[in-house]
Design a protein around this motif. Structure first.
Motif, PDB file in Angstrom:
ATOM      1  N   THR A 145       0.848  -1.195   0.000  1.00  0.00           N
ATOM      2  CA  THR A 145       0.000   0.000   0.000  1.00  0.00           C
ATOM      3  C   THR A 145       0.881   1.242   0.000  1.00  0.00           C
ATOM      4  O   THR A 145       2.094   1.176   0.255  1.00  0.00           O
ATOM      5  N   ASP A 146       0.288   2.383  -0.261  1.00  0.00           N
ATOM      6  CA  ASP A 146       1.053   3.633  -0.223  1.00  0.00           C
ATOM      7  C   ASP A 146       1.664   3.852   1.151  1.00  0.00           C
ATOM      8  O   ASP A 146       2.800   4.329   1.270  1.00  0.00           O
ATOM      9  N   GLU A 147       0.907   3.497   2.186  1.00  0.00           N
ATOM     10  CA  GLU A 147       1.419   3.664   3.542  1.00  0.00           C
ATOM     11  C   GLU A 147       2.598   2.729   3.803  1.00  0.00           C
ATOM     12  O   GLU A 147       3.600   3.131   4.415  1.00  0.00           O
ATOM     13  N   LYS A 149       4.650   1.480   1.573  1.00  0.00           N
ATOM     14  CA  LYS A 149       5.784   1.977   0.801  1.00  0.00           C
ATOM     15  C   LYS A 149       6.445   3.161   1.499  1.00  0.00           C
ATOM     16  O   LYS A 149       7.674   3.243   1.586  1.00  0.00           O
TER      17      LYS A 149
END
Length: 598
Positions: A145-147, A149
């Motif tokens: 997820t972006d978080e 990453k």
């Protein structure tokens, strides 16, 4: 004392003269400005790191091994390892081919491939600590997820944190559908992971401040088998929202495996007791993310054996030139000495040339595969990406199994060149043999790679990917078929290219009637396919060498390349005839043996 000299000249030959990789890279915007001089300069510096920093730690690290404090569950790596890793991070080597969005240098994967070959030659056990991180990074980069990453990738890119892949369990082996590790959903969206993992390379150490474990586990309502596996990121230390390290997570090393080789790498038994993790990808789809790691690891394991083949060859060659014993059968060669150097003996040369041929053929395949991987990720043309992915999928089990089988054979032969001294620890040769042995086993044994190649990659798509490689062989045959100087290289691959089609159809037909026929033929089949691939690359290398010699180039490198190609086709490639015969022998002689195996 052992020696190692980075094979920069051969790397340059493969990249710039055989494949002209910078032309391929120009089609990808992020690599359009990369030129041969830049690549060569980076590899020259990497060679210095390999030879000056980690190579001197190889024998001492093997002798010392890793130490586990059973009270704190902390592992201490051998003397010098931690300091070498600090030098590695400060030099920016960890970030070499990583995404610039997370602090990476964005250099092509082929550069990273060559850097890691040199580091594996210098010290495989040490190289596995940062090496596993690349696989974990790739998995999070593709499926995180972006978080996730934002939390992990910058630190993994810099090398401040390392990564692992926690797959198997004591009762599983490669059958991950049998795993029992559980993941309990929590109200805040995290999961509590509980279970036991084994054979976790670099699973615990003192070289980095945090270790990012990627863990396979089952949700409470997960389907049985491999379709019920999910993937989670479980850090050694929890990470606060500001990026600082928080509490120690409930994941620790319960023991270290006592191994045959790679003793300086901490192969850990990992105990997970309610550790906090977050899901990577979708529920019950964990193998999608894990296969990113596993495929990267399979290419990496092939590279490990390539590195060991090269360093073993270099040491055996130096020894054979220096060691005097008996006289040449064809007459005295060293009149000023009491005996001749053992390199005059035909079988010593056969062992040396076997290692050289497998190292240089393996380097061509590894570099070619890394360029394919680059195209899969970064080429702007969708068709090129798709074609490259299909070809890489076909070649991955060959890289893993063929290179590691060859590596064990080559290191054993190089040990044999040393005679009794090869069995003695301080010469370093017995360590190469021990270290090479694991490469045939992990990331899916070579038998599993063979089943993957024949069952899934060839028969599974009706030979489509194999036909694509066959077209490469056919094009070379058409190009050079009337060139008498190329006949000794072209004729063998032309014949095998035709034979393998019929060979594949026979096995496929028999497999429809009895699936055990595929299992009985698979290992032999992979070696036949491996020789077809090596034969193609060796023919192309001979082609380049002949052109250079015809143009008046007097560099002895090209003469050496031709001589090695001739040896490969005369002494190693003919193994394919025996392999096809044994594969055709069928499964009955294996399966109708209850009395023999009672």
């Amino acid at each position: 004392m052992p020696i190692y000299n980075p094979p920069l000249r051969d790397m340059q030959f493969v990249m710039h003269e055989l494949f002209n990789v910078t032309e391929d890279l120009k089609a990808m915007p992020q690599h359009a400005d990369i030129d041969a001089d830049t690549v060569n300069a980076v590899l020259e510096e990497a060679g210095k790191f390999a030879t000056q920093v980690i190579f001197p730690l190889n024998i001492s690290g093997d002798a010392e091994g890793c130490t586990l404090d059973i009270k704190t569950h902390e592992v201490t790596t051998p003397k010098g390892f931690k300091e070498a890793y600090k030098t590695y991070v400060e030099g920016g080597w960890a970030a070499l081919s990583c995404d610039p969005a997370f602090g990476g240098q964005g250099l092509p994967l082929v550069v990273n491939q060559c850097v890691y070959e040199m580091m594996n030659s210098a010290n495989q056990a040490w190289t596995m600590y940062p090496g596993l991180t690349h696989g974990a990074y790739a998995s999070l980069h593709s499926h995180g997820t972006d978080e996730q990453k934002a939390t992990y990738l910058a630190k993994m890119t810099s090398g401040e944190w390392t990564g692992t892949m926690c797959l198997t369990e004591p009762h599983c082996g490669t059958d991950l559908g049998l795993m029992r590790t559980k993941a309990e959903p929590q109200p805040d969206g995290t999961y509590k992971i509980t279970g036991n993992k084994i054979f976790i390379s670099a699973g615990e150490h003192d070289m980095a401040e945090n270790i990012v474990h990627l863990v396979l586990a089952r949700l409470p309502d997960a389907p049985a088998g491999i379709k019920g596996v999910s993937l989670f990121v479980v850090p050694k230390y929890l990470v606060n929202k500001d990026g600082s390290l928080g509490e120690r997570n409930s994941i620790h090393c319960g023991g270290l495996e006592h191994k045959m080789g790679i003793k300086a790498n901490a192969t850990a038994q990992i105990v997970i007791d309610g550790a906090i993790g977050t899901m990577v990808g979708k529920p019950n789809k964990g193998m999608q993310g894990m296969f990113v790691m596993m495929n990267a690891a399979r290419l990496g394991v092939g590279n490990q054996s390539l590195g060991l083949t090269e360093v073993a060859y270099q040491n055996a060659l130096a020894y054979a030139k220096d060691r005097i014993q008996m006289r040449s059968l064809s007459g005295v060669k060293a009149k000023d000495k009491a005996a001749d150097p053992i390199i005059v003996h035909p079988d010593v040369r056969k062992m040396l040339l076997t290692a050289k041929a497998y190292a240089e053929g393996g380097r061509a395949l590894a570099i070619y595969s890394s360029v394919l991987l680059e195209k899969v990720h970064n080429h702007p043309d969708e068709k090129v990406r798709k074609d490259s992915d299909e070809m890489l999928s076909l070649l991955t089990p060959i890289v893993k199994a063929f290179l590691t089988d060859n590596g064990y054979q080559a290191t054993t032969m190089c040990q044999q060149v040393f005679g009794g001294h090869g069995y003695i620890k301080e010469w370093g040769m017995e360590q190469h043999v021990r270290d090479a042995r694991i490469n045939m086993i992990y990331e899916g044994t070579n038998t599993i790679q063979s089943l993957d190649l024949l069952g899934r990659k060839v028969l599974g798509d009706n030979g489509a990917a194999l036909k694509k490689f066959g077209k490469l062989v056919g094009a070379l045959v058409m190009e050079e078929g009337v060139n008498e100087k190329m006949a000794e290289f072209i004729n063998p691959i032309a014949v095998l290219g035709e034979q393998i089609t019929k060979f594949t159809m026979e096995i496929g037909f028999k497999g429809l009637q009895n699936p055990d026929e595929v299992g009985a033929a698979a290992v032999d089949y992979l070696r036949v396919a491996g020789h077809l691939v090596f034969g193609y690359f060796w023919a192309r290398m001979a082609q380049v060498a002949l052109r250079e010699i015809a143009a008046g180039n007097t560099d002895p490198f090209y003469v050496a390349k031709l001589q090695t190609a001739r040896f490969y086709f005369a002494k190693l490639f003919p193994e394919t005839a025996t392999l096809m015969r044994t594969a055709r022998a069928g499964s009955a002689v294996l399966m109708d043996t209850d009395a023999a195996l009672a």
